[in-house]
Scaffold this motif. Sequence first.
Motif, PDB file in Angstrom:
ATOM      1  N   LEU A  68      10.290 -43.213  52.467  1.00  0.00           N
ATOM      2  CA  LEU A  68       9.155 -43.859  51.810  1.00  0.00           C
ATOM      3  C   LEU A  68       8.204 -44.403  52.869  1.00  0.00           C
ATOM      4  O   LEU A  68       8.617 -45.151  53.759  1.00  0.00           O
ATOM      5  N   LYS A  70       4.808 -46.587  52.648  1.00  0.00           N
ATOM      6  CA  LYS A  70       3.993 -47.288  51.658  1.00  0.00           C
ATOM      7  C   LYS A  70       2.849 -48.026  52.323  1.00  0.00           C
ATOM      8  O   LYS A  70       2.794 -48.142  53.549  1.00  0.00           O
ATOM      9  N   HIS A  90       1.322 -44.861  48.271  1.00  0.00           N
ATOM     10  CA  HIS A  90       2.744 -44.994  48.581  1.00  0.00           C
ATOM     11  C   HIS A  90       3.352 -43.612  48.322  1.00  0.00           C
ATOM     12  O   HIS A  90       3.193 -43.065  47.225  1.00  0.00           O
ATOM     13  N   ALA A  92       6.796 -41.179  48.575  1.00  0.00           N
ATOM     14  CA  ALA A  92       8.254 -41.135  48.733  1.00  0.00           C
ATOM     15  C   ALA A  92       8.758 -39.732  48.432  1.00  0.00           C
ATOM     16  O   ALA A  92       8.219 -39.039  47.565  1.00  0.00           O
ATOM     17  N   SER A 178      16.746 -43.615  39.531  1.00  0.00           N
ATOM     18  CA  SER A 178      16.122 -43.289  40.824  1.00  0.00           C
ATOM     19  C   SER A 178      14.638 -43.632  40.804  1.00  0.00           C
ATOM     20  O   SER A 178      14.098 -44.158  41.778  1.00  0.00           O
ATOM     21  N   GLU A 181      14.259 -47.374  41.101  1.00  0.00           N
ATOM     22  CA  GLU A 181      14.581 -47.835  42.451  1.00  0.00           C
ATOM     23  C   GLU A 181      13.403 -47.619  43.396  1.00  0.00           C
ATOM     24  O   GLU A 181      13.022 -48.530  44.142  1.00  0.00           O
ATOM     25  N   VAL A 182      12.819 -46.434  43.384  1.00  0.00           N
ATOM     26  CA  VAL A 182      11.726 -46.172  44.320  1.00  0.00           C
ATOM     27  C   VAL A 182      10.484 -46.963  43.932  1.00  0.00           C
ATOM     28  O   VAL A 182       9.770 -47.476  44.800  1.00  0.00           O
ATOM     29  N   ASN A 184      10.456 -49.909  42.578  1.00  0.00           N
ATOM     30  CA  ASN A 184      10.729 -51.267  43.030  1.00  0.00           C
ATOM     31  C   ASN A 184      10.483 -51.404  44.534  1.00  0.00           C
ATOM     32  O   ASN A 184       9.898 -52.377  44.982  1.00  0.00           O
ATOM     33  N   LEU A 185      10.910 -50.436  45.314  1.00  0.00           N
ATOM     34  CA  LEU A 185      10.685 -50.472  46.763  1.00  0.00           C
ATOM     35  C   LEU A 185       9.200 -50.338  47.090  1.00  0.00           C
ATOM     36  O   LEU A 185       8.714 -50.944  48.055  1.00  0.00           O
ATOM     37  N   MET A 186       8.462 -49.563  46.306  1.00  0.00           N
ATOM     38  CA  MET A 186       7.028 -49.386  46.561  1.00  0.00           C
ATOM     39  C   MET A 186       6.254 -50.675  46.349  1.00  0.00           C
ATOM     40  O   MET A 186       5.314 -50.957  47.093  1.00  0.00           O
ATOM     41  N   LYS A 188       7.392 -53.859  46.426  1.00  0.00           N
ATOM     42  CA  LYS A 188       7.803 -55.008  47.239  1.00  0.00           C
ATOM     43  C   LYS A 188       6.872 -55.131  48.431  1.00  0.00           C
ATOM     44  O   LYS A 188       6.584 -54.154  49.090  1.00  0.00           O
TER      45      LYS A 188
END
Length: 189
Positions: A68, A70, A90, A92, A178, A181-182, A184-186, A188
């Motif tokens: 990822l 971002k 972003h 991924a 999945s 999850e991605v 959420n990471l993007m 943050k």
Amino acid sequence: MARFDSEKIEQAVKMIIEAIGEDPNREGLIDTPKRVARMYEEVFQGLNQNPKDYFATIFGEEHEELVLVKNIPFYSMCEHHLVPFFGEAHVAYIPKDGKVTGLSKLARAVESVARRPQLQERITSTVANSIVETLSPHGVMVVVEAEHMCMTMRGIKKPGAITVTSAVRGCFENDPASRAEVLNLMIKK
């Protein structure tokens, strides 16, 4: 692709200056047509670039987990009004069969797609499709957040309004966990 025609842009800008009731020979405006032509050559340089070219270099790496990048800043020009929009992308993907690309290549692909008369939706899907077509990963997700000057300075006049678009391919499309999850990471910081 047609060659960039600075002279034609200069003529057109001079005509616009005259059409709005200004004097193109006024001190502050006399070189504006040349400046605009140089700017357009820079901001539209993506017209002669293919984002897939950035993924020609592939590395073999035993990594089939999330990659990822971002908060990739970009600037583009709305094809409907020829005014800027800008924001962050972003990107991924989950590599397949060890096929990974350089991290900077993801940012370069965003940049090349953004540097043309464009729609945010097209930036998002073009970057995602370019990765799918060149790397054949397990999954790709691209999210683009941008502020559009055509909504800020004209029309509805809503500065600060952010448009979010996404393109979801492969495992991210089919697996809600999945995908969550991605995302959420993007988001943050």
